[in-house]
Design an enzyme around this catalytic site. Sequence first.
Site, PDB file in Angstrom:
ATOM      1  N   ASN A 176       2.533  -2.401   3.505  1.00  0.00           N
ATOM      2  CA  ASN A 176       3.087  -3.183   4.608  1.00  0.00           C
ATOM      3  C   ASN A 176       1.949  -3.536   5.564  1.00  0.00           C
ATOM      4  O   ASN A 176       1.147  -2.666   5.925  1.00  0.00           O
ATOM      5  CB  ASN A 176       4.156  -2.368   5.343  1.00  0.00           C
ATOM      6  CG  ASN A 176       5.358  -2.062   4.466  1.00  0.00           C
ATOM      7  OD1 ASN A 176       5.716  -2.858   3.607  1.00  0.00           O
ATOM      8  ND2 ASN A 176       5.969  -0.905   4.660  1.00  0.00           N
ATOM      9  N   ASP A 221       6.105  11.125   2.177  1.00  0.00           N
ATOM     10  CA  ASP A 221       6.619  10.408   3.336  1.00  0.00           C
ATOM     11  C   ASP A 221       7.725  11.235   3.989  1.00  0.00           C
ATOM     12  O   ASP A 221       8.564  11.843   3.309  1.00  0.00           O
ATOM     13  CB  ASP A 221       7.155   9.032   2.908  1.00  0.00           C
ATOM     14  CG  ASP A 221       7.347   8.088   4.085  1.00  0.00           C
ATOM     15  OD1 ASP A 221       6.602   7.106   4.172  1.00  0.00           O
ATOM     16  OD2 ASP A 221       8.247   8.348   4.927  1.00  0.00           O
ATOM     17  N   GLY A 251       6.196  -5.336   8.233  1.00  0.00           N
ATOM     18  CA  GLY A 251       6.931  -4.096   8.477  1.00  0.00           C
ATOM     19  C   GLY A 251       6.049  -2.883   8.706  1.00  0.00           C
ATOM     20  O   GLY A 251       6.511  -1.749   8.604  1.00  0.00           O
ATOM     21  N   GLN A 252       4.767  -3.114   9.033  1.00  0.00           N
ATOM     22  CA  GLN A 252       3.871  -1.976   9.257  1.00  0.00           C
ATOM     23  C   GLN A 252       4.191  -1.304  10.589  1.00  0.00           C
ATOM     24  O   GLN A 252       4.307  -1.978  11.624  1.00  0.00           O
ATOM     25  CB  GLN A 252       2.407  -2.447   9.247  1.00  0.00           C
ATOM     26  CG  GLN A 252       1.418  -1.291   9.338  1.00  0.00           C
ATOM     27  CD  GLN A 252      -0.038  -1.746   9.191  1.00  0.00           C
ATOM     28  OE1 GLN A 252      -0.325  -2.938   9.076  1.00  0.00           O
ATOM     29  NE2 GLN A 252      -0.948  -0.786   9.204  1.00  0.00           N
ATOM     30  N   HIS A 312      -2.363   2.375   4.611  1.00  0.00           N
ATOM     31  CA  HIS A 312      -1.746   3.321   3.682  1.00  0.00           C
ATOM     32  C   HIS A 312      -1.039   2.576   2.565  1.00  0.00           C
ATOM     33  O   HIS A 312      -0.523   1.486   2.760  1.00  0.00           O
ATOM     34  CB  HIS A 312      -0.765   4.255   4.395  1.00  0.00           C
ATOM     35  CG  HIS A 312       0.265   3.548   5.227  1.00  0.00           C
ATOM     36  ND1 HIS A 312      -0.019   3.063   6.476  1.00  0.00           N
ATOM     37  CD2 HIS A 312       1.565   3.239   4.990  1.00  0.00           C
ATOM     38  CE1 HIS A 312       1.071   2.488   6.990  1.00  0.00           C
ATOM     39  NE2 HIS A 312       2.046   2.576   6.094  1.00  0.00           N
ATOM     40  N   HIS A 357       2.124   2.915   0.048  1.00  0.00           N
ATOM     41  CA  HIS A 357       3.347   3.619  -0.319  1.00  0.00           C
ATOM     42  C   HIS A 357       3.409   3.642  -1.846  1.00  0.00           C
ATOM     43  O   HIS A 357       3.320   2.583  -2.489  1.00  0.00           O
ATOM     44  CB  HIS A 357       4.594   2.871   0.158  1.00  0.00           C
ATOM     45  CG  HIS A 357       4.753   2.787   1.648  1.00  0.00           C
ATOM     46  ND1 HIS A 357       5.619   3.604   2.344  1.00  0.00           N
ATOM     47  CD2 HIS A 357       4.189   1.962   2.558  1.00  0.00           C
ATOM     48  CE1 HIS A 357       5.572   3.279   3.640  1.00  0.00           C
ATOM     49  NE2 HIS A 357       4.714   2.281   3.797  1.00  0.00           N
TER      50      HIS A 357
END
Length: 116
Positions: free
Chosen positions: A89, A32, A95-96, A102, A104
Amino acid sequence: MPDENCIFCKIIAGEIPSTRVFEDENCVAFNDLHPQAPAHILIIPRLHIDSLDKARFEDKETVGHLLLTAAEIARESGFAENGYRVVINTNSDGGQTVFHLHIHLLGGREFVFPPG
Ligand code: AMP
Ligand code: ZN
């Protein structure tokens, strides 16, 4: 089908640089850009799916592959035994910010629950 406006599709295509830590025929994993833990890796399907909300049961092998790949990367990276956090998310309240599904994978420190 790749989405021409999707930054993660561009990362898969190599049009945007990333630090890849793993890839196979189904997924790509990379660090990230704004790590929230000593290890913060994103695992994404090569197939563009907007979000978990848009995934369907025919995508179950893809979604399962992402999860098991996260677990494998955690073991290979050496933080599986201490523990780690996987997060997906989803949509606005979740909170995307990037609308290419994806996972995390966060490790290397202790996490609190529930998350904020
Ligand atoms: P989310 O908020 O769950 O949609 O997560 C999107 C994540 O993508 C954030 O943690 C960002 O830091 C990360 N991100 C955005 N652009 C890039 C990039 N070019 N390379 C690596 N990570 C990125
Ligand atoms: Zn995409």
